[in-house]
Design a protein around this motif. Structure first.
Motif, PDB file in Angstrom:
ATOM      1  N   UNK A   1     -22.138 -14.043  46.068  1.00 32.44           N
ATOM      2  CA  UNK A   1     -21.760 -13.500  45.597  1.00 32.44           C
ATOM      3  C   UNK A   1     -22.449 -12.110  45.779  1.00 32.44           C
ATOM      4  N   UNK A   2     -21.748 -10.772  45.711  1.00 32.17           N
ATOM      5  CA  UNK A   2     -22.132  -9.863  46.727  1.00 32.17           C
ATOM      6  C   UNK A   2     -23.372  -9.087  45.603  1.00 32.17           C
ATOM      7  N   UNK A   3     -24.597  -8.401  45.947  1.00 32.38           N
ATOM      8  CA  UNK A   3     -25.868  -8.250  45.995  1.00 32.38           C
ATOM      9  C   UNK A   3     -26.007  -6.706  44.757  1.00 32.38           C
ATOM     10  N   UNK A   4     -25.899  -7.148  43.732  1.00 33.13           N
ATOM     11  CA  UNK A   4     -25.823  -6.130  42.379  1.00 33.13           C
ATOM     12  C   UNK A   4     -26.641  -4.554  43.036  1.00 33.13           C
ATOM     13  N   UNK A   5     -26.014  -3.859  43.181  1.00 31.85           N
ATOM     14  CA  UNK A   5     -26.921  -2.267  43.353  1.00 31.85           C
ATOM     15  C   UNK A   5     -26.501  -1.696  42.519  1.00 31.85           C
ATOM     16  N   UNK A   6     -25.606  -1.937  41.184  1.00 33.06           N
ATOM     17  CA  UNK A   6     -25.902  -0.963  40.137  1.00 33.06           C
ATOM     18  C   UNK A   6     -25.663  -1.499  38.753  1.00 33.06           C
ATOM     19  N   UNK A   7     -26.606  -1.251  37.769  1.00 34.18           N
ATOM     20  CA  UNK A   7     -27.045  -1.861  36.616  1.00 34.18           C
ATOM     21  C   UNK A   7     -26.718  -0.826  35.665  1.00 34.18           C
ATOM     22  N   UNK A   8     -26.178  -0.858  34.735  1.00 33.47           N
ATOM     23  CA  UNK A   8     -25.122  -0.099  33.853  1.00 33.47           C
ATOM     24  C   UNK A   8     -25.167  -0.236  32.616  1.00 33.47           C
ATOM     25  N   UNK A   9     -26.433   0.273  31.757  1.00 32.68           N
ATOM     26  CA  UNK A   9     -26.589   0.302  30.082  1.00 32.68           C
ATOM     27  C   UNK A   9     -25.420   1.027  29.642  1.00 32.68           C
ATOM     28  N   UNK A  10     -24.533   0.229  28.457  1.00 29.57           N
ATOM     29  CA  UNK A  10     -23.530   0.975  28.164  1.00 29.57           C
ATOM     30  C   UNK A  10     -23.483   0.542  26.718  1.00 29.57           C
ATOM     31  N   UNK A  11     -23.398   0.940  25.355  1.00 26.20           N
ATOM     32  CA  UNK A  11     -22.659  -0.228  24.716  1.00 26.20           C
ATOM     33  C   UNK A  11     -21.295   0.038  24.102  1.00 26.20           C
ATOM     34  N   UNK A  12     -20.616   0.383  25.073  1.00 22.49           N
ATOM     35  CA  UNK A  12     -19.404   0.795  25.088  1.00 22.49           C
ATOM     36  C   UNK A  12     -18.806  -0.262  26.192  1.00 22.49           C
ATOM     37  N   UNK A  16     -17.534   0.194  29.640  1.00 22.07           N
ATOM     38  CA  UNK A  16     -17.805   0.007  31.227  1.00 22.07           C
ATOM     39  C   UNK A  16     -17.896  -1.482  32.235  1.00 22.07           C
ATOM     40  N   UNK A  17     -16.927  -1.338  31.593  1.00 12.26           N
ATOM     41  CA  UNK A  17     -16.116  -2.966  32.466  1.00 12.26           C
ATOM     42  C   UNK A  17     -15.038  -2.062  33.384  1.00 12.26           C
ATOM     43  N   UNK A  18     -14.103  -0.989  32.530  1.00 15.43           N
ATOM     44  CA  UNK A  18     -13.513  -0.270  33.232  1.00 15.43           C
ATOM     45  C   UNK A  18     -13.336   0.645  34.500  1.00 15.43           C
ATOM     46  N   UNK A  19     -15.335   1.734  34.146  1.00 13.73           N
ATOM     47  CA  UNK A  19     -15.832   1.604  35.201  1.00 13.73           C
ATOM     48  C   UNK A  19     -16.950   0.531  36.176  1.00 13.73           C
ATOM     49  N   UNK A  20     -17.222  -0.131  35.979  1.00 15.74           N
ATOM     50  CA  UNK A  20     -17.699  -1.307  37.226  1.00 15.74           C
ATOM     51  C   UNK A  20     -16.420  -1.528  37.886  1.00 15.74           C
ATOM     52  N   UNK A  26     -14.690   1.202  44.997  1.00 16.01           N
ATOM     53  CA  UNK A  26     -15.702   2.056  46.243  1.00 16.01           C
ATOM     54  C   UNK A  26     -17.148   2.284  46.683  1.00 16.01           C
ATOM     55  N   UNK A  27     -17.367   0.129  46.763  1.00 20.98           N
ATOM     56  CA  UNK A  27     -17.989  -0.440  47.076  1.00 20.98           C
ATOM     57  C   UNK A  27     -19.263  -0.566  46.599  1.00 20.98           C
ATOM     58  N   UNK A  28     -19.233  -0.256  44.941  1.00 22.91           N
ATOM     59  CA  UNK A  28     -20.358   0.025  44.426  1.00 22.91           C
ATOM     60  C   UNK A  28     -20.139  -1.760  42.945  1.00 22.91           C
ATOM     61  N   UNK A  29     -21.388  -2.766  44.150  1.00 20.99           N
ATOM     62  CA  UNK A  29     -21.004  -4.052  42.596  1.00 20.99           C
ATOM     63  C   UNK A  29     -21.911  -3.772  41.707  1.00 20.99           C
ATOM     64  N   UNK A  30     -22.020  -4.142  40.684  1.00 20.37           N
ATOM     65  CA  UNK A  30     -22.689  -3.908  39.776  1.00 20.37           C
ATOM     66  C   UNK A  30     -22.555  -5.172  38.454  1.00 20.37           C
ATOM     67  N   UNK A 115     -24.199   8.636  42.804  1.00 23.85           N
ATOM     68  CA  UNK A 115     -24.547   7.593  42.996  1.00 23.85           C
ATOM     69  C   UNK A 115     -24.950   7.447  44.153  1.00 23.85           C
ATOM     70  N   UNK A 116     -24.505   8.375  46.224  1.00 24.32           N
ATOM     71  CA  UNK A 116     -25.063   7.597  47.004  1.00 24.32           C
ATOM     72  C   UNK A 116     -26.392   9.185  47.141  1.00 24.32           C
TER      73      UNK A 116
END
Length: 173
Positions: A1-12, A16-20, A26-30, A115-116
């Motif tokens: 499993x990829x390392x989690x580098x981003x945490x998204x806190x959003x009630x939508x 959130x699924x689409x953005x993640x 683009x190489x981000x896991x979240x 993010x970068x």
């Protein structure tokens, strides 16, 4: 499993699924949490580099939990990502220790730069602020001063409550 580098806190959840999913290309896991409380309970063991925090979490201000979030993940940069942006909330967020502030819908290139950690000076606008934008800012600042209470905000603005509700339902200028 990829390392989690981003945490998204959003009630939508859909947003959130689409953005993640787009960020994964683009190489981000979240990971995603629907509330700050859920994130603080279920995601304690994660070590995100960046936390995307929604300003409006099902009626609760994401800023009210910002210090708790920063205490749980002191190494993470916190970026506010909101559809309810105003100058007042931006200034308040920065004063509270937020690292960046973006509005929805966000351009993917701009989000990736933030993010970068690429700091880029925003362009200076040559045109004065419109009356509609000034009105929106005043409404948002007064709403924040009255802790989201529509009736109290309407009284302070000497405006009918229904008129204020209609203005708030309109898309931001």
């Amino acid at each position: 499993m990829a390392e989690i580098r981003l945490l998204m806190i959003d009630d939508d959840d859909a947003f959130a699924r689409v953005l993640l999913r787009r960020l994964e290309h683009h190489g981000w896991s979240g990971a995603h949490a629907a509330s700050a409380e859920t994130a603080l309970k279920e995601c304690r063991d994660l070590e995100p580099e960046v936390i995307l925090l929604d300003l409006n979490l099902a009626g609760e201000s994401g800023l009210s939990r910002l210090q708790e979030i920063q205490k749980a993940w002191p190494q993470a940069r916190v970026v506010i990502l909101t559809g309810y942006a105003s100058i007042a909330t931006t200034v308040h967020a920065i004063k509270q220790g937020c690292d960046d502030y973006l509005t929805k819908p966000v351009e993917m290139n701009m989000l990736l730069k933030v993010l970068a950690g690429d700091e880029e000076e925003p362009p200076v606008c040559d045109e004065p602020v419109s009356v509609d934008a000034l009105e929106w800012e005043l409404i948002q600042r007064t709403l924040q001063e009255h802790e989201g209470n529509i009736s109290a905000t309407a009284r302070a603005l000497k405006m009918h409550r229904r008129t204020l509700q209609r203005k708030l339902q309109k898309k931001r200028v």
